[in-house]
Each structure stands twice: as structure tokens, then as C-alpha cells.
Design a protein around this motif. Structure first.
Motif, PDB file in Angstrom:
ATOM      1  N   TRP A  26       0.819  -1.209   0.000  1.00 42.70           N
ATOM      2  CA  TRP A  26       0.000   0.000   0.000  1.00 42.70           C
ATOM      3  C   TRP A  26       0.855   1.263   0.000  1.00 42.70           C
ATOM      4  N   LEU A  27       1.950   1.259   0.741  1.00 43.62           N
ATOM      5  CA  LEU A  27       2.830   2.428   0.737  1.00 43.62           C
ATOM      6  C   LEU A  27       3.383   2.700  -0.659  1.00 43.62           C
ATOM      7  N   ARG A  28       3.754   1.649  -1.355  1.00 43.83           N
ATOM      8  CA  ARG A  28       4.284   1.834  -2.713  1.00 43.83           C
ATOM      9  C   ARG A  28       3.201   2.374  -3.635  1.00 43.83           C
ATOM     10  N   ARG A  29       1.979   1.874  -3.498  1.00 39.70           N
ATOM     11  CA  ARG A  29       0.880   2.393  -4.320  1.00 39.70           C
ATOM     12  C   ARG A  29       0.655   3.877  -4.072  1.00 39.70           C
ATOM     13  N   TYR A  30       0.961   4.332  -2.856  1.00 36.24           N
ATOM     14  CA  TYR A  30       0.772   5.732  -2.513  1.00 36.24           C
ATOM     15  C   TYR A  30       1.995   6.595  -2.831  1.00 36.24           C
ATOM     16  N   GLY A  31       3.040   5.997  -3.384  1.00 33.74           N
ATOM     17  CA  GLY A  31       4.175   6.789  -3.827  1.00 33.74           C
ATOM     18  C   GLY A  31       5.360   6.843  -2.902  1.00 33.74           C
ATOM     19  N   PHE A  32       5.376   6.038  -1.847  1.00 32.56           N
ATOM     20  CA  PHE A  32       6.526   5.997  -0.953  1.00 32.56           C
ATOM     21  C   PHE A  32       7.615   5.091  -1.519  1.00 32.56           C
ATOM     22  N   GLU A  33       8.857   5.387  -1.167  1.00 33.88           N
ATOM     23  CA  GLU A  33       9.977   4.495  -1.455  1.00 33.88           C
ATOM     24  C   GLU A  33      10.142   3.569  -0.253  1.00 33.88           C
ATOM     25  N   VAL A  34      10.030   2.272  -0.476  1.00 32.95           N
ATOM     26  CA  VAL A  34       9.941   1.323   0.630  1.00 32.95           C
ATOM     27  C   VAL A  34      11.073   0.299   0.568  1.00 32.95           C
ATOM     28  N   THR A  35      11.683   0.067   1.707  1.00 41.71           N
ATOM     29  CA  THR A  35      12.658  -1.005   1.884  1.00 41.71           C
ATOM     30  C   THR A  35      12.147  -1.933   2.975  1.00 41.71           C
ATOM     31  N   VAL A  36      12.171  -3.230   2.701  1.00 38.09           N
ATOM     32  CA  VAL A  36      11.765  -4.233   3.686  1.00 38.09           C
ATOM     33  C   VAL A  36      12.993  -5.056   4.055  1.00 38.09           C
ATOM     34  N   VAL A  37      13.308  -5.115   5.343  1.00 36.91           N
ATOM     35  CA  VAL A  37      14.438  -5.923   5.813  1.00 36.91           C
ATOM     36  C   VAL A  37      13.900  -7.123   6.567  1.00 36.91           C
ATOM     37  N   GLU A  38      14.496  -8.276   6.322  1.00 41.41           N
ATOM     38  CA  GLU A  38      14.028  -9.535   6.912  1.00 41.41           C
ATOM     39  C   GLU A  38      15.240 -10.351   7.354  1.00 41.41           C
ATOM     40  N   LYS A  39      15.222 -10.804   8.607  1.00 38.36           N
ATOM     41  CA  LYS A  39      16.383 -11.527   9.138  1.00 38.36           C
ATOM     42  C   LYS A  39      16.557 -12.911   8.516  1.00 38.36           C
ATOM     43  N   ALA A  40      15.489 -13.507   8.007  1.00 39.51           N
ATOM     44  CA  ALA A  40      15.621 -14.790   7.320  1.00 39.51           C
ATOM     45  C   ALA A  40      16.290 -14.588   5.965  1.00 39.51           C
ATOM     46  N   GLY A  41      16.831 -15.651   5.425  1.00 39.60           N
ATOM     47  CA  GLY A  41      17.548 -15.546   4.161  1.00 39.60           C
ATOM     48  C   GLY A  41      16.662 -15.478   2.935  1.00 39.60           C
ATOM     49  N   ALA A  42      15.377 -15.765   3.102  1.00 40.67           N
ATOM     50  CA  ALA A  42      14.420 -15.769   1.993  1.00 40.67           C
ATOM     51  C   ALA A  42      13.022 -15.760   2.585  1.00 40.67           C
ATOM     52  N   PRO A  43      11.996 -15.525   1.766  1.00 42.91           N
ATOM     53  CA  PRO A  43      10.630 -15.624   2.295  1.00 42.91           C
ATOM     54  C   PRO A  43      10.409 -16.993   2.931  1.00 42.91           C
ATOM     55  N   ARG A  44       9.727 -16.997   4.056  1.00 46.05           N
ATOM     56  CA  ARG A  44       9.560 -18.242   4.813  1.00 46.05           C
ATOM     57  C   ARG A  44       8.344 -19.005   4.307  1.00 46.05           C
ATOM     58  N   GLY A  45       8.567 -20.210   3.795  1.00 48.54           N
ATOM     59  CA  GLY A  45       7.476 -21.027   3.302  1.00 48.54           C
ATOM     60  C   GLY A  45       6.914 -21.899   4.397  1.00 48.54           C
ATOM     61  N   GLY A  46       5.969 -22.758   4.011  1.00 50.77           N
ATOM     62  CA  GLY A  46       5.402 -23.704   4.961  1.00 50.77           C
ATOM     63  C   GLY A  46       4.601 -23.009   6.037  1.00 50.77           C
ATOM     64  N   GLY A  47       4.521 -23.649   7.168  1.00 51.90           N
ATOM     65  CA  GLY A  47       3.822 -23.057   8.299  1.00 51.90           C
ATOM     66  C   GLY A  47       2.412 -23.573   8.455  1.00 51.90           C
ATOM     67  N   TYR A  48       1.891 -23.357   9.618  1.00 51.63           N
ATOM     68  CA  TYR A  48       0.562 -23.842   9.970  1.00 51.63           C
ATOM     69  C   TYR A  48      -0.524 -23.009   9.282  1.00 51.63           C
ATOM     70  N   PRO A  49      -1.760 -23.492   9.266  1.00 49.97           N
ATOM     71  CA  PRO A  49      -2.845 -22.751   8.603  1.00 49.97           C
ATOM     72  C   PRO A  49      -3.218 -21.481   9.364  1.00 49.97           C
ATOM     73  N   VAL A  50      -3.596 -20.454   8.617  1.00 51.68           N
ATOM     74  CA  VAL A  50      -4.082 -19.201   9.187  1.00 51.68           C
ATOM     75  C   VAL A  50      -5.361 -18.812   8.453  1.00 51.68           C
ATOM     76  N   ASP A  51      -6.115 -17.917   9.071  1.00 53.24           N
ATOM     77  CA  ASP A  51      -7.387 -17.491   8.502  1.00 53.24           C
ATOM     78  C   ASP A  51      -7.323 -16.041   8.054  1.00 53.24           C
ATOM     79  N   VAL A  52      -8.029 -15.748   6.973  1.00 54.05           N
ATOM     80  CA  VAL A  52      -8.266 -14.374   6.533  1.00 54.05           C
ATOM     81  C   VAL A  52      -9.774 -14.197   6.549  1.00 54.05           C
ATOM     82  N   ARG A  53     -10.261 -13.365   7.491  1.00 53.67           N
ATOM     83  CA  ARG A  53     -11.691 -13.302   7.739  1.00 53.67           C
ATOM     84  C   ARG A  53     -12.207 -11.871   7.698  1.00 53.67           C
ATOM     85  N   GLY A  54     -13.498 -11.756   7.466  1.00 52.11           N
ATOM     86  CA  GLY A  54     -14.199 -10.508   7.645  1.00 52.11           C
ATOM     87  C   GLY A  54     -13.598  -9.353   6.867  1.00 52.11           C
ATOM     88  N   THR A  55     -13.257  -8.277   7.583  1.00 51.27           N
ATOM     89  CA  THR A  55     -12.718  -7.070   6.966  1.00 51.27           C
ATOM     90  C   THR A  55     -11.439  -7.357   6.196  1.00 51.27           C
TER      91      THR A  55
END
Length: 399
Positions: A26-55
Motif C-alpha cells: 500500500w505504501l508503494r501504491r501511494y508513492g513511498f519508497e519502501v525497503t523491507v528488511v528480513e532476518k531470514a535468508g528468503a521468504p519463509r514457506g510452509g507453516g501452519y494454517p491461518v485465517d483471513v476473515r471478515g474485513t
């Protein structure tokens, strides 16, 4: 949706799981210059199920990722509750317990959600993996950041989206224990072979104060195993010691029946065990100066609510919109908190329902819960919990 040709400012986002890539989008869509730093070496795959609900479903729609989430939807068909001997107590639709709505809300693995978010924004945003924030020094015109790698850079604002155990929160607000509300449980989660042939379902075994769950995502040959147990005080002394954590879990469930011995054996051989206390983050403020928190870093609701990912998506949308709408970061952060805090607190309060109903500590409470479960109908509910849709999203800024 860039509201101007000139960059609106530079933003560092710490964390590339759910809230981080979402706010970066969303920040990029609004025109900001964005840097994301992540301590893992790559996006983390796998993992337990999560929900996306409502709003949060509407946020996903506005991001254009809802079709992909629906493709990745797990579609669990049944949740079977078992007693101490493994006997069947009740079989219900998972959404009847989770409060979701079949056909509207989605359930995906955490890795699938993270991958979809990352792929949506990776070409528009700078990602720095295998690094993390070491120090933050704020001054009149921005924040000087020193990274673990030794790199030094300056940004207009810094956003902490680095989870329950946020380094950003620790640097700016102090130790986690000031804000951590322990909910009386500990848990271990890991994967194990699907020797029971489970498919699209969850088995949940209970005895007072202890629970074991086996979660079959689709027809996978692996299960997500959960061991949850009540403990009056958080066992801080074992949190950093894998051997001590395993011994605590093994002692707690020693002598239990059903498949619990096999689950404990699987835990001993698992290469991905994760152990933690069950708790929430409760903070009087989510921002200080030019630094703000979002997602679990600001207000982790705990897995007992099932709302962590949804709150992360909604908070990311609202925070980015506030930064776009206000020229001053102080006003933007204040608006973000004013608009989102009530929604967060309403969902954090759901823990009383989730924890009390799923993991009763006494035999009497367990029997009461089982009685309620037997009264639930098998079909999925038509409406979700009001808390999941309590926030009405404003239109994207500039539309």
C-alpha cells in the motif's frame, strides 16, 4: 494509485511475513519508497494454517490477491473432538468453532499467504534478506538505521512488522515483558508423518489442561501437530533451551493416551519444532516519534483468536492510508491508532471465547464445553463473529 510523481518519503519496514509486505504494497501504491528488511535468508514457506476473515477479506480483494487466496484455500471439512481415551465427543464444521463463514473467509497456510504477498510486491519494493535492524537513532529529519550487517542508512520513518518478539519494539519501547500478557498456556507446533491417513480435517484431543491437535492440510502426507498445555506461570527459563523445552512437553504429556505417545515421539524427531507461550501484546501506544508498530509487533491477539493474520492485513491497510493522507508522521500515526485500536481490542477480547472453549483446565469446564459442542450443528455457519467485521474500511486514499 500513486498520488504524485515525487516520492512521498522513504520508509523502512522490518519484517517480511504478513504485515510487512502488506504495508509495503500500500505504501508503494501511494508513492513511498519502501525497503523491507528480513532476518531470514528468503521468504519463509510452509507453516501452519491461518485465517483471513471478515474485513481482512476486503483488504485482500482491494490488493487483487483474493483469487489466489481462494485457490490456496484449504477447505477443512470437519473438526473432531476426542476425549482422554480417544473417544469421539463431537464432530463439527471447523468454521462453527473458528467463527468464519464458508464461501467468504479463507484458510491458507501461513507460507502461502506470505508467498502471495511477497510475489505481489517484490518487483516494486526493495527487499533486504539475511539482515535486521541493530540500532535506531532518531533525529529531526528522520531515523538513522544501523543494520546487523554493518550497513547504515537513513529513512523518514520506520515501521516494525517483526512479529510477537519484535526487535523494533524492544529498541524503541523496551523489553517485551512490559507488554506481554500471558494467557496461561504454552504450546509446541511441528510437522509429523500422516500415518493416520487424515484428509482435510482436524482431530483435537483434550483432557483437563492439556490438548493435542492433528491438522491435515488437504491430502498431504504430513500433519501439523500441536501440543498445548496450561501452566500458571510462563516457563521463561526454558524458552531459549530446546532440550529443556522438549523435556517440559514430554513430562507434561507423559502417560496420556490416544495418539499422544506417537506425537511425542514425532516431536523428538521433528526438524521444525516451535515452542512458545500463548500470549498477547498489549501496548498503550503503537508509535513513538518516527517509529510505529503493526501486526503482531503492536497487538498480537494470540492464536486462540485466529485473528493474527487478519489484523495484520487490516492494520497494514489503515497505517499506509494514514501515512498517505497526512503530511506529518505524528498525525498519521495518531489517526492510525484512533481508527484501528477499537477493532484490535474487540478481537483480542475474543480470546476469552477461544481459550476457554478449546482448552478447559478443569474437568467441569471440559464437560460444559463438550455439551456446547454436541449442540452445534454440522453445517458451516452463515454468519461470522461481529468482531471480524467491526471495522468499515475507508476507500483507498486518493480514490
Amino acid at each position: 494509485m500513486n498520488t504524485g510523481n515525487a516520492p512521498k518519503g522513504t520508509v523502512l519496514v522490518s519484517g517480511a511475513s504478513i504485515a510487512g509486505p502488506a504495508v509495503a504494497y500500500w505504501l508503494r501504491r501511494y508513492g513511498f519508497e519502501v525497503t523491507v528488511v528480513e532476518k531470514a535468508g528468503a521468504p519463509r514457506g510452509g507453516g501452519y494454517p491461518v485465517d483471513v476473515r471478515g474485513t481482512a477479506v476486503e483488504v485482500a480483494r482491494r490488493m487483487g490477491i483474493l483469487p489466489r487466496l481462494r485457490e490456496a484455500h484449504i477447505a477443512s471439512r470437519r473438526l473432531t473432538f476426542l476425549d482422554a481415551d480417544g473417544g469421539e465427543v463431537a464432530v463439527v464444521h471447523p468454521q462453527a468453532v473458528a467463527g468464519g463463514v464458508e464461501g467468504r473467509d479463507v484458510e491458507v497456510t501461513r507460507g502461502d499467504l506470505a508467498d502471495i504477498l511477497y510475489e505481489t510486491v517484490r518487483d516494486e519494493v526493495e527487499f533486504v534478506f539475511d539482515d535486521s535492524v541493530d540500532t535506531l537513532t532518531e533525529h529531526e529529519h528522520g531515523v538513522d538505521v544501523t543494520f546487523r550487517s554493518g550497513l547504515r542508512r537513513g529513512f523518514d520513518v520506520v515501521l516494525g512488522a517483526d512479529g510477537l518478539h519484535s526487535r523494533t519494539r524492544e529498541l524503541v519501547f523496551g523489553p517485551e515483558r512490559r507488554f506481554h500478557r500471558y494467557l496461561g498456556y504454552c504450546f509446541a507446533v511441528f510437522t509429523m508423518p500422516n500415518t493416520l491417513g487424515l484428509s482435510h480435517e482436524v482431530l483435537l484431543w483434550n483432557t483437563p489442561g492439556r490438548a493435542a491437535a492433528l491438522y491435515a492440510v488437504g491430502d498431504s502426507d504430513e500433519l501439523h501437530a500441536f501440543l498445548t498445555f496450561a501452566r500458571p506461570e510462563p516457563p521463561y527459563e526454558v524458552l531459549r533451551d530446546p532440550a529443556a523445552r522438549h523435556d517440559l512437553v514430554a513430562r507434561t504429556f507423559a502417560g496420556d493416551g490416544w495418539e499422544v505417545p506417537a506425537v511425542l515421539t514425532a516431536l523428538r524427531h521433528a526438524d521444525d519444532p516451535f515452542f512458545d507461550t500463548v500470549g498477547q501484546i498489549r501496548m498503550p501506544r503503537w508509535s513513538r516519534g518516527r517509529v510505529a508498530l503493526l501486526g503482531d509487533a503492536a497487538h498480537a491477539p494470540s492464536f486462540l483468536t485466529g485473528q493474527g493474520s487478519s489484523l495484520a492485513l487490516v492494520g497494514a491497510y489503515m497505517l499506509a492510508g494514514s501515512l498517505a493522507a497526512h503530511r506529518d508522521h505524528t498525525a498519521a500515526f495518531a489517526a492510525y491508532e484512533r481508527d484501528v485500536r477499537g477493532f484490535v481490542e474487540l478481537n483480542q477480547a475474543q480470546v476469552g471465547e477461544g481459550g476457554g472453549s478449546l482448552f478447559p483446565v478443569t474437568a467441569e469446564a471440559l464437560e460444559e464445553r463438550n455439551g456446547r459442542l454436541r449442540g452445534l450443528t454440522a453445517p458451516p455457519p452463515r454468519t461470522g463473529r461481529p468482531a471480524h467485521t467491526a471495522l468499515t474500511l475507508p476507500e483507498p486514499f486518493g480514490d
